[in-house]
Each structure stands twice: as structure tokens, then as C-alpha cells.
Design a protein around this motif. Structure first.
Motif, PDB file in Angstrom:
ATOM      1  N   ASP A  83       0.815  -1.217   0.000  1.00  0.00           N
ATOM      2  CA  ASP A  83       0.000   0.000   0.000  1.00  0.00           C
ATOM      3  C   ASP A  83       0.850   1.269   0.000  1.00  0.00           C
ATOM      4  O   ASP A  83       0.348   2.351  -0.334  1.00  0.00           O
ATOM      5  CB  ASP A  83      -0.919   0.015   1.230  1.00  0.00           C
ATOM      6  CG  ASP A  83      -2.121  -0.906   1.086  1.00  0.00           C
ATOM      7  OD1 ASP A  83      -2.379  -1.353  -0.056  1.00  0.00           O
ATOM      8  OD2 ASP A  83      -2.777  -1.195   2.098  1.00  0.00           O
ATOM      9  N   GLN A  84       2.100   1.151   0.339  1.00  0.00           N
ATOM     10  CA  GLN A  84       2.953   2.342   0.421  1.00  0.00           C
ATOM     11  C   GLN A  84       3.658   2.668  -0.896  1.00  0.00           C
ATOM     12  O   GLN A  84       4.340   3.690  -0.995  1.00  0.00           O
ATOM     13  CB  GLN A  84       3.987   2.168   1.540  1.00  0.00           C
ATOM     14  CG  GLN A  84       3.329   2.045   2.912  1.00  0.00           C
ATOM     15  CD  GLN A  84       4.294   2.258   4.050  1.00  0.00           C
ATOM     16  OE1 GLN A  84       5.027   3.231   4.073  1.00  0.00           O
ATOM     17  NE2 GLN A  84       4.305   1.339   4.992  1.00  0.00           N
TER      18      GLN A  84
ATOM     19  N   ALA B 180       3.618   3.248  -5.160  1.00  0.00           N
ATOM     20  CA  ALA B 180       2.809   3.618  -6.321  1.00  0.00           C
ATOM     21  C   ALA B 180       2.888   2.535  -7.390  1.00  0.00           C
ATOM     22  O   ALA B 180       3.940   1.926  -7.586  1.00  0.00           O
ATOM     23  CB  ALA B 180       3.302   4.952  -6.889  1.00  0.00           C
ATOM     24  N   HIS B 181       1.777   2.282  -8.055  1.00  0.00           N
ATOM     25  CA  HIS B 181       1.722   1.356  -9.194  1.00  0.00           C
ATOM     26  C   HIS B 181       2.252  -0.039  -8.834  1.00  0.00           C
ATOM     27  O   HIS B 181       2.956  -0.660  -9.627  1.00  0.00           O
ATOM     28  CB  HIS B 181       2.495   1.918 -10.388  1.00  0.00           C
ATOM     29  CG  HIS B 181       2.026   3.273 -10.821  1.00  0.00           C
ATOM     30  ND1 HIS B 181       0.717   3.535 -11.161  1.00  0.00           N
ATOM     31  CD2 HIS B 181       2.701   4.454 -10.947  1.00  0.00           C
ATOM     32  CE1 HIS B 181       0.592   4.815 -11.495  1.00  0.00           C
ATOM     33  NE2 HIS B 181       1.770   5.389 -11.369  1.00  0.00           N
TER      34      HIS B 181
ATOM     35  N   THR C  96       8.226   3.269  -6.632  1.00  0.00           N
ATOM     36  CA  THR C  96       8.426   4.514  -5.899  1.00  0.00           C
ATOM     37  C   THR C  96       7.447   4.609  -4.735  1.00  0.00           C
ATOM     38  O   THR C  96       6.258   4.321  -4.879  1.00  0.00           O
ATOM     39  CB  THR C  96       8.201   5.718  -6.838  1.00  0.00           C
ATOM     40  OG1 THR C  96       9.031   5.567  -7.987  1.00  0.00           O
ATOM     41  CG2 THR C  96       8.531   7.024  -6.137  1.00  0.00           C
TER      42      THR C  96
ATOM     43  N   LYS D  68       4.841   6.133  -2.351  1.00  0.00           N
ATOM     44  CA  LYS D  68       3.843   7.191  -2.529  1.00  0.00           C
ATOM     45  C   LYS D  68       4.265   8.460  -1.808  1.00  0.00           C
ATOM     46  O   LYS D  68       4.044   9.582  -2.304  1.00  0.00           O
ATOM     47  CB  LYS D  68       2.483   6.721  -2.014  1.00  0.00           C
ATOM     48  CG  LYS D  68       1.864   5.593  -2.831  1.00  0.00           C
ATOM     49  CD  LYS D  68       0.563   5.121  -2.189  1.00  0.00           C
ATOM     50  CE  LYS D  68      -0.062   3.984  -2.996  1.00  0.00           C
ATOM     51  NZ  LYS D  68      -1.293   3.447  -2.334  1.00  0.00           N
TER      52      LYS D  68
ATOM     53  N   VAL E   7       6.547  10.430  -3.997  1.00  0.00           N
ATOM     54  CA  VAL E   7       5.818  11.124  -5.062  1.00  0.00           C
ATOM     55  C   VAL E   7       5.219  12.419  -4.522  1.00  0.00           C
ATOM     56  O   VAL E   7       5.331  13.492  -5.140  1.00  0.00           O
ATOM     57  CB  VAL E   7       4.709  10.219  -5.637  1.00  0.00           C
ATOM     58  CG1 VAL E   7       3.889  10.968  -6.670  1.00  0.00           C
ATOM     59  CG2 VAL E   7       5.311   8.957  -6.241  1.00  0.00           C
ATOM     60  N   GLU E   8       4.597  12.346  -3.351  1.00  0.00           N
ATOM     61  CA  GLU E   8       3.982  13.533  -2.747  1.00  0.00           C
ATOM     62  C   GLU E   8       5.035  14.585  -2.394  1.00  0.00           C
ATOM     63  O   GLU E   8       4.841  15.786  -2.618  1.00  0.00           O
ATOM     64  CB  GLU E   8       3.192  13.123  -1.508  1.00  0.00           C
ATOM     65  CG  GLU E   8       1.991  12.234  -1.819  1.00  0.00           C
ATOM     66  CD  GLU E   8       1.382  11.614  -0.571  1.00  0.00           C
ATOM     67  OE1 GLU E   8       1.882  11.922   0.541  1.00  0.00           O
ATOM     68  OE2 GLU E   8       0.420  10.836  -0.699  1.00  0.00           O
TER      69      GLU E   8
END
Length: 419
Positions: free
Chosen positions: A14-15, A17-18, A39, A41, A44-45
Motif C-alpha cells: 500500500d505504500q 505507487a503502481h 516509488t 507514494k 511522489v507527494e
């Protein structure tokens, strides 16, 4: 531990991306982690947040002060992650560029007539730099042959060719072709036993995502990583250098601080994502242990990652449920052997009667992402001695699952059944 803990595996996935879906392809299994890990998340933020800030570091305003503090925190966090009690971290264009800079500086400062030593297993990032700058600086380059059957080079291999006049040494921590991890601490010790003042520079790019790093134990002078292979993003590399290497004459601006190694204004957001990565390792260590001190939690995370990835690669090799493993598929050959304890989350194979690019394409059509390594300037040092024009690289990370391994095995089994 991560194995047999579905709730933890879900929390891990869950942590990122994609994790199971490509924005261009749709649902897919990601076994291309050696080409670039997923990556976080949070990274990304963080990247988005800092990309919107117009201010630069080094000014007298609140935003500039905050940016400097963010960078300093990231460097301190990296020191904990990599157990660095001295030296400095700095950012560059890429891990490869940073290896070239460190090796160039070491070579041009070496005594005339000295030697540079490195191994044939190395990625061209370090090998090309060492050979180029040894030639320019008038140094002899000494090649340590790796073992073709195991995909490894050992401390004993280095010792056999070491002499007191070796001034620069390069070490690959893990191979992106064989997936095998080298014993950096043992190799470094072997080098220093013969040439105590040798500058030792390590390519840690492939290893970084697969287990803890311990610069204090390695006793080296340089270590480079590519953060996009360690859950951050593309566009920069990170190097650590010892105080000794920091102080050597190097490329720098006139009258700039003598130990400064960065050029121009760096991306604060890139640095900030490193703190996200360290926070993630710290969190995972708290999930798999009762440790309370950050470095201890990071060490626990590294052990858990290594153990789980070993379980996944062993499952791939030995099979799961009613699916045979790679070792039991007559049409599959495993590079560096089925029973190799140095493996770090990567298995490279060839499929009898099929060109590796065709296998990768066939898997991709089934939503299974892998990669072809060809005997080109990146991989011929490993593949040519084996007589292979190419291979299929299956590289995983600790967010992959046994179910994903099973889908891969089912797809590869069908290739043999239809042959």
C-alpha cells in the motif's frame, strides 16, 4: 518477518505507487526492479510539494532556511541508513556520474606508476571509469576475474593480484546481471591488508534496495547509489565519500570551500525523498522487530527484506504448489546456479529455443514485466564468457508476493509445454 504475514505484505504494498498496475498497460506484475524499483507514494507527494517552491537554498529568507534544513536532515537520515559516522553525502546527476567523479579524483591524485584494481563482474559504471582514468593518469589497471559459474568475485580473488602499489580499488556490491552480492567488507579488508592507504570506491547501486548498508563496517572511501533503485525517483544520484577523499583536490569552483563536491543548486525535493525512504525502512523495522533505536530498526528491516526476498527467489527456483520451479523446467537454464547463497532478489535465465527478447515480450503480453539483458556494453562481461547472446532478468523486491511468483512460473511452464 514478512513471509507468512499477509497483513504486513498488504501494508508494504500500500505504500508504493503502481504496485500492481501500470498507467500505460493496466494490471501487471513488476519483476523489473533491478531496472528501477517502485516509488514510495510518500516520495511522489514530497517531489510534488518541493517542485512548486520557487526559492533556492542559501538565501536569507524563511523558505531558503527551510530548504537548507530539509537537505541537512536528509543527509543526517542517510548517515543513519548507511551507518556513516564520518565523511559526507552529496548529490549528482546519477549514480554512474558520481562513480566517474570519485574514481577520476582518486586516479588523478594517485602516485605516478601506481595501480588501479577492479573486477570483471563490475557494471561498466565503475569499470569504464577506472580503466579510462587509469589510462589518463598513467596507472596500470589490474583486472580481477570473477567466477563465471557463480557470478561472484571474492576477497581471495583480489588478494591473488594485490600489490602494495595499488592506489585505487573498485568493488561492485551486487551485480544487476547475476543478482549476486559481493562481500564488500571482506574484499576491502583484503585490499587494505596489502595496500592500507588504497582509495576504495564501491558501486552500491544494485544492492541498496535489498538489504542494509554499513559504511562503518566496509572501511571504504566512496559509495554510490541511484535512489530510483531504492524507492525514490529518477534524476539524481547520491554518493558518500570519506573525509580523506573529500579533502583531495577535485573538480570545484575557484575559491569554493575545499571539501565541497556539489555543483550548482541541487533539487531539495530529491534530497527530501531520501528522508521518506529512510522513514520507510524505519517503519518496516518497527513492524518486524521490537527495536526502538532507528539504526537498529533499519538493520532489522534489512534482515527481513533479505530473508523474504531469499524466500521468493527460492520459491521461483524450487516451485510452489503444483508448479515446478525453474530448476525443474528442462527448457530453462539459471545463470550462476540454482543453489547460490549470494543471490539478492534476482534470477536470470535463458529459455531453450527462444530468444530472450521473445520471452520478455510473451511474458509482457500476460502482464508480467521482466527485462532482456543483452551481451552489449552493459552485460557482455558476464554473458560472453557463458556463450550467451542474452538472458531474461527476473528481478523482484520485498513488495512482490508468492502469488506473483506462481503466475510467472505458470507462464514459463507453458512455454516448455508448447515447445
Amino acid at each position: 518477518m514478512i513471509q507468512n504475514n499477509p497483513e504486513l505484505i498488504k501494508s508494504i504494498r500500500d505504500q508504493f505507487a503502481h504496485v500492481d498496475n501500470c498507467p500505460f498497460q493496466g494490471e501487471r506484475i513488476f519483476f523489473e526492479n533491478a531496472g528501477g524499483a517502485l516509488t514510495l507514494k510518500a516520495a511522489v507527494e514530497t517531489s510534488s510539494k518541493f517542485a512548486a517552491i520557487p526559492d533556492n537554498q542559501g538565501r536569507d529568507n524563511p523558505a531558503a532556511h527551510a530548504l537548507v534544513a530539509t537537505i541537512n536532515k536528509a543527509k543526517a537520515d542517510m548517515a543513519v541508513l548507511m551507518n556513516a559516522t564520518s565523511g559526507q553525502f552529496f548529490a549528482g546527476e546519477s549514480g554512474t556520474e558520481l562513480l566517474f567523479r570519485m574514481i577520476r579524483t582518486a586516479c588523478v591524485n594517485a602516485p605516478k606508476g601506481a595501480k588501479v584494481i577492479g573486477s570483471s563482474i563490475e557494471h561498466p559504471a565503475s569499470r569504464s571509469a577506472a580503466r579510462r582514468w587509469a589510462d589518463i593518469a598513467g596507472l596500470d589497471y589490474i583486472n580481477v576475474p570473477h567466477d563465471d559459474a557463480t557470478g561472484l568475485v571474492s576477497a581471495a580473488d583480489y588478494t591473488a593480484l594485490m600489490t602494495p602499489d595499488v592506489a585505487v580499488a573498485t568493488i561492485l556490491h551486487a551485480s544487476p546481471v547475476t543478482g549476486m552480492g559481493m562481500d564488500v567488507a571482506a574484499i576491502s579488508e583484503a585490499i587494505r591488508a596489502v595496500a592500507p592507504d588504497c582509495l576504495i570506491i564501491v558501486d552500491g547501486i544494485q544492492h541498496a534496495a535489498h538489504g542494509q548498508m554499513d559504511l562503518e563496517a566496509y572501511n571504504v572511501d566512496g559509495y554510490a547509489i541511484s535512489p530510483y533503485k531504492m524507492f525514490s525517483r529518477h534524476g539524481y544520484g547520491i554518493a558518500w565519500i570519506s573525509d580523506k577523499l573529500s579533502a583531495m583536490p577535485h573538480d570545484m569552483l575557484i575559491d569554493a570551500p575545499a571539501t565541497g563536491w556539489e555543483f550548482g543548486t541541487r533539487d531539495t525535493g530529491a534530497y527530501a525523498t531520501l528522508s521518506d525512504v529512510v522513514n520507510y525502512f524505519d517503519w518496516l523495522g518497527g513492524e518486524v522487530s521490537d527495536e526502538t533505536e532507528p539504526r537498529k530498526r533499519i538493520e532489522a528491516a534489512g534482515r527481513a527484506i533479505h530473508a523474504y526476498e531469499t524466500y521468493l527467489t527460492n520459491t521461483m527456483i524450487n516451485g510452489t504448489g503444483n508448479l515446478p520451479g525453474l530448476r525443474d523446467m528442462d527448457h530453462v537454464t539459471i545463470l550462476a546456479g540454482a543453489d547460490n547463497g549470494a543471490r539478492e532478489g534476482l534470477v536470470s535465465i535463458v529459455v531453450k529455443g527462444m530468444a530472450s527478447p521473445d520471452v520478455v515480450t510473451a511474458l509482457n503480453k500476460q502482464g508480467i514485466r521482466t527485462h532482456t539483458r543483452k551481451a552489449d556494453h552493459y552485460s557482455r562481461n558476464v554473458l560472453d564468457p557463458l556463450g550467451l547472446p542474452d538472458c531474461i532478468r527476473i528481478s523482484l523486491c520485498h513488495y512482490n508476493t508468492e502469488g506473483e511468483i506462481a503466475q510467472l512460473l505458470g507462464a514459463l511452464k507453458k512455454m516448455g509445454d508448447s515447445a
